[in-house]
Design a protein around this motif. Structure first.
Motif, PDB file in Angstrom:
ATOM      1  N   ARG A 107     -27.833 -26.516  -2.109  1.00  0.00           N
ATOM      2  CA  ARG A 107     -27.271 -25.563  -1.140  1.00  0.00           C
ATOM      3  C   ARG A 107     -26.094 -24.797  -1.711  1.00  0.00           C
ATOM      4  NH1 ARG A 107     -26.426 -28.056   4.670  1.00  0.00           N
ATOM      5  NH2 ARG A 107     -28.023 -29.653   4.680  1.00  0.00           N
ATOM      6  N   SER A 108     -25.299 -25.459  -2.569  1.00  0.00           N
ATOM      7  CA  SER A 108     -24.166 -24.754  -3.181  1.00  0.00           C
ATOM      8  C   SER A 108     -24.680 -23.627  -4.062  1.00  0.00           C
ATOM      9  CB  SER A 108     -23.331 -25.701  -4.042  1.00  0.00           C
ATOM     10  OG  SER A 108     -22.883 -26.782  -3.276  1.00  0.00           O
ATOM     11  N   LEU A 109     -25.744 -23.935  -4.842  1.00  0.00           N
ATOM     12  CA  LEU A 109     -26.277 -22.902  -5.735  1.00  0.00           C
ATOM     13  C   LEU A 109     -26.910 -21.771  -4.927  1.00  0.00           C
ATOM     14  CD1 LEU A 109     -27.676 -25.046  -8.673  1.00  0.00           C
ATOM     15  CD2 LEU A 109     -25.603 -23.668  -8.598  1.00  0.00           C
ATOM     16  N   ASP A 110     -27.566 -22.115  -3.822  1.00  0.00           N
ATOM     17  CA  ASP A 110     -28.106 -21.073  -2.934  1.00  0.00           C
ATOM     18  C   ASP A 110     -27.001 -20.146  -2.456  1.00  0.00           C
ATOM     19  OD1 ASP A 110     -30.697 -21.782  -3.100  1.00  0.00           O
ATOM     20  OD2 ASP A 110     -30.797 -22.839  -1.174  1.00  0.00           O
ATOM     21  N   ALA A 111     -25.919 -20.775  -2.002  1.00  0.00           N
ATOM     22  CA  ALA A 111     -24.810 -19.963  -1.478  1.00  0.00           C
ATOM     23  C   ALA A 111     -24.229 -19.108  -2.591  1.00  0.00           C
ATOM     24  CB  ALA A 111     -23.737 -20.861  -0.872  1.00  0.00           C
ATOM     25  N   LEU A 112     -24.098 -19.695  -3.787  1.00  0.00           N
ATOM     26  CA  LEU A 112     -23.580 -18.911  -4.913  1.00  0.00           C
ATOM     27  C   LEU A 112     -24.533 -17.779  -5.282  1.00  0.00           C
ATOM     28  CD1 LEU A 112     -22.054 -21.722  -7.134  1.00  0.00           C
ATOM     29  CD2 LEU A 112     -20.826 -19.792  -6.126  1.00  0.00           C
ATOM     30  N   ALA A 113     -25.859 -18.038  -5.115  1.00  0.00           N
ATOM     31  CA  ALA A 113     -26.833 -16.999  -5.442  1.00  0.00           C
ATOM     32  C   ALA A 113     -26.674 -15.791  -4.519  1.00  0.00           C
ATOM     33  CB  ALA A 113     -28.247 -17.568  -5.344  1.00  0.00           C
ATOM     34  N   THR A 114     -26.321 -16.015  -3.276  1.00  0.00           N
ATOM     35  CA  THR A 114     -26.186 -14.866  -2.367  1.00  0.00           C
ATOM     36  C   THR A 114     -25.046 -13.956  -2.779  1.00  0.00           C
ATOM     37  OG1 THR A 114     -24.767 -16.068  -0.866  1.00  0.00           O
ATOM     38  CG2 THR A 114     -27.102 -16.053  -0.324  1.00  0.00           C
ATOM     39  N   VAL A 115     -24.104 -14.474  -3.589  1.00  0.00           N
ATOM     40  CA  VAL A 115     -23.048 -13.589  -4.066  1.00  0.00           C
ATOM     41  C   VAL A 115     -23.152 -13.384  -5.579  1.00  0.00           C
ATOM     42  CG1 VAL A 115     -21.418 -14.078  -2.203  1.00  0.00           C
ATOM     43  CG2 VAL A 115     -21.443 -15.534  -4.226  1.00  0.00           C
ATOM     44  N   ALA A 116     -24.349 -13.670  -6.129  1.00  0.00           N
ATOM     45  CA  ALA A 116     -24.633 -13.469  -7.559  1.00  0.00           C
ATOM     46  C   ALA A 116     -23.649 -14.208  -8.456  1.00  0.00           C
ATOM     47  CB  ALA A 116     -24.637 -11.972  -7.896  1.00  0.00           C
ATOM     48  N   MET A 117     -23.313 -15.440  -8.072  1.00  0.00           N
ATOM     49  CA  MET A 117     -22.369 -16.213  -8.880  1.00  0.00           C
ATOM     50  C   MET A 117     -22.968 -17.541  -9.335  1.00  0.00           C
ATOM     51  SD  MET A 117     -19.369 -14.738  -9.354  1.00  0.00           S
ATOM     52  CE  MET A 117     -18.264 -16.111  -9.668  1.00  0.00           C
ATOM     53  N   GLU A 118     -24.308 -17.670  -9.250  1.00  0.00           N
ATOM     54  CA  GLU A 118     -24.896 -18.975  -9.558  1.00  0.00           C
ATOM     55  C   GLU A 118     -24.683 -19.386 -11.014  1.00  0.00           C
ATOM     56  OE1 GLU A 118     -26.371 -16.192  -8.879  1.00  0.00           O
ATOM     57  OE2 GLU A 118     -28.473 -16.088  -9.442  1.00  0.00           O
ATOM     58  N   ASN A 119     -24.415 -18.407 -11.891  1.00  0.00           N
ATOM     59  CA  ASN A 119     -24.212 -18.771 -13.294  1.00  0.00           C
ATOM     60  C   ASN A 119     -22.786 -19.228 -13.589  1.00  0.00           C
ATOM     61  OD1 ASN A 119     -26.842 -18.151 -13.892  1.00  0.00           O
ATOM     62  ND2 ASN A 119     -26.350 -15.987 -14.220  1.00  0.00           N
ATOM     63  N   PHE A 120     -21.959 -19.241 -12.566  1.00  0.00           N
ATOM     64  CA  PHE A 120     -20.561 -19.610 -12.785  1.00  0.00           C
ATOM     65  C   PHE A 120     -20.236 -20.967 -12.184  1.00  0.00           C
ATOM     66  CE2 PHE A 120     -20.801 -15.103 -13.212  1.00  0.00           C
ATOM     67  CZ  PHE A 120     -19.844 -14.763 -14.149  1.00  0.00           C
ATOM     68  N   ALA A 121     -21.281 -21.740 -11.813  1.00  0.00           N
ATOM     69  CA  ALA A 121     -21.069 -22.960 -11.038  1.00  0.00           C
ATOM     70  C   ALA A 121     -20.109 -23.939 -11.707  1.00  0.00           C
ATOM     71  CB  ALA A 121     -22.412 -23.645 -10.783  1.00  0.00           C
ATOM     72  N   GLY A 122     -20.139 -23.994 -13.058  1.00  0.00           N
ATOM     73  CA  GLY A 122     -19.317 -24.993 -13.729  1.00  0.00           C
ATOM     74  C   GLY A 122     -17.922 -24.520 -14.084  1.00  0.00           C
TER      75      GLY A 122
END
Lengths: 577, 378
Positions: B137-152
């Motif tokens: 769910r965190s990655l989903d939420a990050l994907a909606t703001v195009a930030m999934e590649n910055f998770a770490g």
């Protein structure tokens, strides 16, 4: 779409306005804790002083205070405290101006050396100085400057006490004046230069007047520290037959035991009043006039020009005289068998260290007791001060302010006053438990918790002021309750400040003598007073070895703390430039 | 309730997140700080999925309103309702951690000791969501703001705009009933603001979350909000759609505040040619302007106009006479400062094209292209 109404607590289950949640519960525990260790003992002390038999009896208080001996001791206390404060202010301010503004080299090392004496127990400092001037001084002897036997030791005098207290407290003034000077933006100095001010004019007309609040704050701390410094006053004052209020209280307990308590309470009250009046006065003097500036930027640099080398030479000479001279004497004494022996290859021995560490049971026990008490105090105070700092910073209320004031009061009052208060409060058996903790290590622990709470609090208050409260708000809206926020958000962010506070408390508790000197008994002895007992008992070389061991422990702690320095709030470690 | 709510309701299919929304009603709220009234009898109804901006100058009480909705402050009187359930009143108050609101803070308030993913997933961790589910769910939420590649990444390693996106994702991942945004663009530079504005707008369109957006910047509010509540001195001045605020301000404060409006005194209101218009006397010249359908005939009223509505007339009979005081070159146009001959103590200005040269001391004729009779003129 979820039906929120179905899962919202609505009218059916009313939420009371004040709930006994973890937060209220924590605050309640804090209040009880501070009331038990600070407010109640100090209240008891004041009550005993003015109403020894339960009814207000100022005549008897007056009869204690009006004795010529007491009057002389009070005057002596004021005299040494004021004169040493003056010395400390002059030395500390010069050091601050030079290190903040002057272009001298190796500042960081010099600052470390200048602040170091503050970290050494005062009784060890006193011992070291006594040895430095002793008739067979290993260092002065090299230059043929050692005193001839039979001459009265020059430090066993009012002047000696003033000199040592002044040197000992100069770093305290230095720290506050340095902080005040660092706030001043360079453009104020540049404007003064553009108006034609030279170096000295700049310092005396712009920099020092604007740092006035810091100077007075430093003077207040130095005064309070001097008037309550048992280590130096006892080690020099008792042999010199120069009574001060705290040595009088100490001798009172030694001569009369707890039966002299009401007299001791009256003396303690007098000492507390002097302390509080001095603090109020300095606050008033330092607070007048507008010294607000726009903070930020680098402090102005003063080019010493051709004076640079002489100033640097003077600065390092001061360090060698105040640090190397006494410490080398102490070290040399700790390495010879008998006091007065010359240190040489034939007299060199490690017997004193072996005795201190292994053979002398009372010293070993004192080390163990001090370590146990210190670690316990550090652990308890870390948790308590973290939570208390949270309430002080973000949940201000009259109750919280009262707790903070009580903590500050227990810190600024001379340790010996706290000792008398603890005896008075804990002498009688505890309710429900039926035994008294007087004479055990637990009364010393209670005194440590009371005395050092404000010290543990300081870095945490600094830490809280550096983090934005919205970080906690964000955790609240994420659904985190009080305990979760403390654990997940506040503790990790403030961990360095907790560690800094813990180290400061650890060093203070290990070094202290004035709090526990009245509380120690044959079964509960701490390491601080041990040196005084050893020296009084004539075992100077053993005392010197214990002193050296304590300095080693302090240095090790400072080293460990410095490893965290980058992650600490600025100013959390006083010896870091 | 929050736990049940958080565990349900996140319907994710490849990055598309639906939010369980609520409608919010503030009823007659009053709030004092140390005897100073910061909110005075404020009422506001925000519908499900609506994007409402609260707009006003600093100190108007807008931040207090947000903190009341979130639960950080308690009011002196009034109630707050989520879907008709009372969640706050002076007597009882649901604490913030139980309200299931999300906030995007002005300074982002990202926890520095957690990485981006831990920041975004924190609310789920509190709600007891398993770590695999939390990660998804965190990655989903990050994907909606195009930030999934910055998770770490650590928050300190991100730019201002990226932190803002993470803050938005954190708010979204918690699946709040309402998202509160406290001047979220105030700390960003000008270009970033424009692109974040577009992002907020897309974000709202995709999620249909109920959003309350606090700002002092009217162009931001106009661009984003379905409706805007204009606040001043602790009161709601007007709560309406953006074009309504601009064209039909209810009172002089709104008229002046929105679009640098001007307020002109007018006299002798007469029925106009069409419904919703009146014929008024503006500094001695009669013009047709807009008004409420039920606008009464009055001897005098206030007229709200915008700088672009005042124009240089081609001939003296088409407008009111005025003296040019001075002119300021503005690049695309010339700003002409003038005083109407009928009201010489009033200083006004209009934008004149470069092909109509005027200079100080000239007499000009000014016509009013569009105007609105302010209903609640003081």
């Amino acid at each position: 779409m979820t039906d929120i109404a179905a899962v919202m607590p609505g009218e059916r289950r009313p939420v009371p306005a004040i709930r006994l949640g973890p937060e209220t519960l924590t605050l309640g525990i804090l209040v009880i804790f501070v009331a038990t260790i600070s407010l109640a003992p100090l209240g008891r002390l004041a009550l005993t002083a003015i109403a020894p038999d339960g009814t207000l009896d100022l005549a008897s208080t007056w009869s204690v205070l009006a004795r010529p001996r007491v009057f002389t001791a009070a005057l002596n206390s004021l005299y040494v405290a004021l004169a040493s404060t003056l010395l400390a202010v002059v030395l500390g301010s010069i050091a601050a101006v030079l290190t903040v503004h002057g272009n001298i080299r190796f500042k960081a090392v010099w600052v470390f050396g200048f602040v170091l004496p503050l970290m050494i127990p005062p009784q060890v400092t006193a011992l070291a100085w006594v040895q430095a001037f002793s008739p067979t001084s290993p260092v002065l002897g090299l230059f043929g400057l050692a005193l001839t036997p039979g001459v009265r030791h020059p430090l066993f005098s009012a002047g000696g006490i003033i000199f040592l207290l002044g040197i000992y407290n100069a770093p305290l003034v230095f720290l506050t004046v340095r902080a005040a000077l660092r706030r001043l933006p360079a453009n104020l100095a540049e404007a003064a230069r553009a108006s034609g001010a030279g170096n000295l004019q700049l310092v005396f007309t712009v920099l020092l007047p604007l740092a006035r609040a810091g100077i007075f704050a430093g003077a207040a701390i130095a005064f309070v520290s001097a008037i309550g410094n048992f280590g130096i006053q006892a080690m020099l004052g008792i042999p010199a037959r120069f009574p001060t209020l705290i040595t009088l209280i100490y001798q009172q307990l030694n001569s009369y035991g707890p039966s002299g308590l009401s007299d001791m309470a009256a003396l303690s009250l007098l000492l507390s009043l002097i302390t509080v009046i001095a603090l109020g006065l300095s606050n008033w003097l330092g607070g007048r006039g507008d010294v607000r500036v726009e903070e930020g930027g680098r402090p102005a640099e003063i080019d010493l020009g051709r004076w640079r080398l002489p100033v640097e030479a003077g600065a390092w000479l001061y360090l060698s005289a105040t640090l190397l001279l006494p410490l080398s004497a102490l070290f040399a004494t700790s390495l010879v068998k008998g006091f007065g022996q010359q240190l040489g290859w034939d007299t060199l021995t490690l017997t004193n260290y072996a005795n201190a560490l292994f053979h002398h049971a009372s010293i070993r026990d004192a080390f163990a007791t001090s370590l146990l008490l210190t670690v316990t105090a550090v652990l308890l105070l870390s948790v308590i001060s973290l939570v208390l700092a949270y309430f002080i910073s973000w949940k201000k209320s009259p109750l919280v302010r009262l707790i903070q004031m009580a903590a500050e009061l227990s810190y600024v009052l001379p340790g010996i006053v706290l000792g008398v208060a603890m005896i008075l409060y804990f002498l009688r058996p505890l309710p429900l438990l039926g035994f008294s903790i007087y004479g055990t290590i637990w009364i010393i622990l209670a005194a440590y918790l009371s005395n050092f709470l404000a010290l543990a609090l300081r870095p945490l208050l600094g830490g809280f002021s550096q983090i934005d409260r919205s970080l906690e708000d964000a955790a609240r809206v994420a659904g985190a309750g009080f305990v979760q926020r403390m654990r997940d958000i506040i503790l990790p962010m403030l961990a360095p400040a907790v560690i800094a506070g813990g180290i400061i408390v650890f060093m203070s508790a290990l070094n202290e003598i004035q709090v526990s000197i009245l509380l120690v008994s044959s079964s509960a002895r701490t390491i601080g007073p041990m040196i005084v007992f050893l020296e009084e008992g004539g075992s100077s070389t053993l005392a010197a070895a214990v002193g050296c061991l304590m300095i080693l422990i302090v240095l090790a702690l400072m080293g460990i703390a410095s490893l965290f320095a980058n992650r600490l709030p600025k100013g959390a470690l006083p010896w870091r430039d | 309730m929050t736990q049940r709510l958080r565990n349900k309701a996140v319907a994710t299919d490849t990055g598309r997140i639906l939010i369980a929304m609520v409608s919010i009603a503030l009823k007659r709220i009053t709030k004092d700080f140390a005897k100073k009234r910061v909110l005075d009898d404020v009422s506001l109804q925000v519908e499900n999925g609506e994007f409402v901006a609260i707009l006003g100058p600093s100190g108007c009480g807008k931040t207090t309103m947000l903190r009341l909705i979130a639960g950080f402050e308690q009011m002196n009187s009034g109630t707050i309702h989520f879907n008709d359930e009372i969640i706050a009143s002076p007597e009882r108050n649901l604490p913030p951690e139980k309200r299931n609101v999300g906030i995007v803070f002005q300074n982002y308030a990202l926890w520095p000791h957690m990485n981006v993913e831990q920041n975004v997933g924190y609310a789920l961790k509190i709600a007891g969501v398993s770590s695999d589910e939390r990660r998804r769910r965190s990655l989903d939420a990050l994907a909606t703001v195009a930030m999934e590649n910055f998770a770490g990444r650590a928050p300190a390693d991100l730019s201002g705009g990226q932190r803002q996106r993470v803050a938005l994702a954190r708010c979204l991942a918690a699946n709040p009933s309402v998202m509160l945004l406290d001047e979220p663009l105030a700390n960003l530079d000008v270009h970033l603001r424009a692109s974040m504005e577009r992002e907020f707008s897309d974000f709202h369109r995709r999620t249909r979350a109920t959003m309350i957006y606090i700002t002092h910047d009217q162009s931001e509010a106009m661009a984003l909000a379905d409706r805007i509540a204009v606040m001043d001195a602790g009161r709601v001045m007007q709560f309406a759609r953006p074009h309504e605020l601009y064209r039909e301000p209810r009172n002089e404060m709104v008229a002046r505040f929105i679009g640098n409006g001007l307020v002109l005194p007018v006299a002798d209101l007469q029925r106009g040619r069409a419904d919703g218009t009146v014929n008024v006397d503006i500094f001695g010249h009669r013009s047709e302007v807009r008004a409420r359908k039920d606008q009464a005939k009055l001897a005098g009223a206030s007229l709200g106009v915008h700088p672009d509505d005042l124009k240089l007339a081609d001939s003296p009979v088409e407008g009111f006479a005025a003296e040019v005081e001075r002119i300021t070159y503005r690049g695309s146009h010339v700003q002409v400062h003038f005083r109407p001959r009928h009201a010489p103590d009033l200083s006004l200005s209009l934008h004149a094209p470069h092909d109509r040269p005027v200079s100080a001391g000239d007499t000009i004729s000014v016509c009013v292209g569009d105007g609105w009779v302010i209903p609640e003129a003081a």
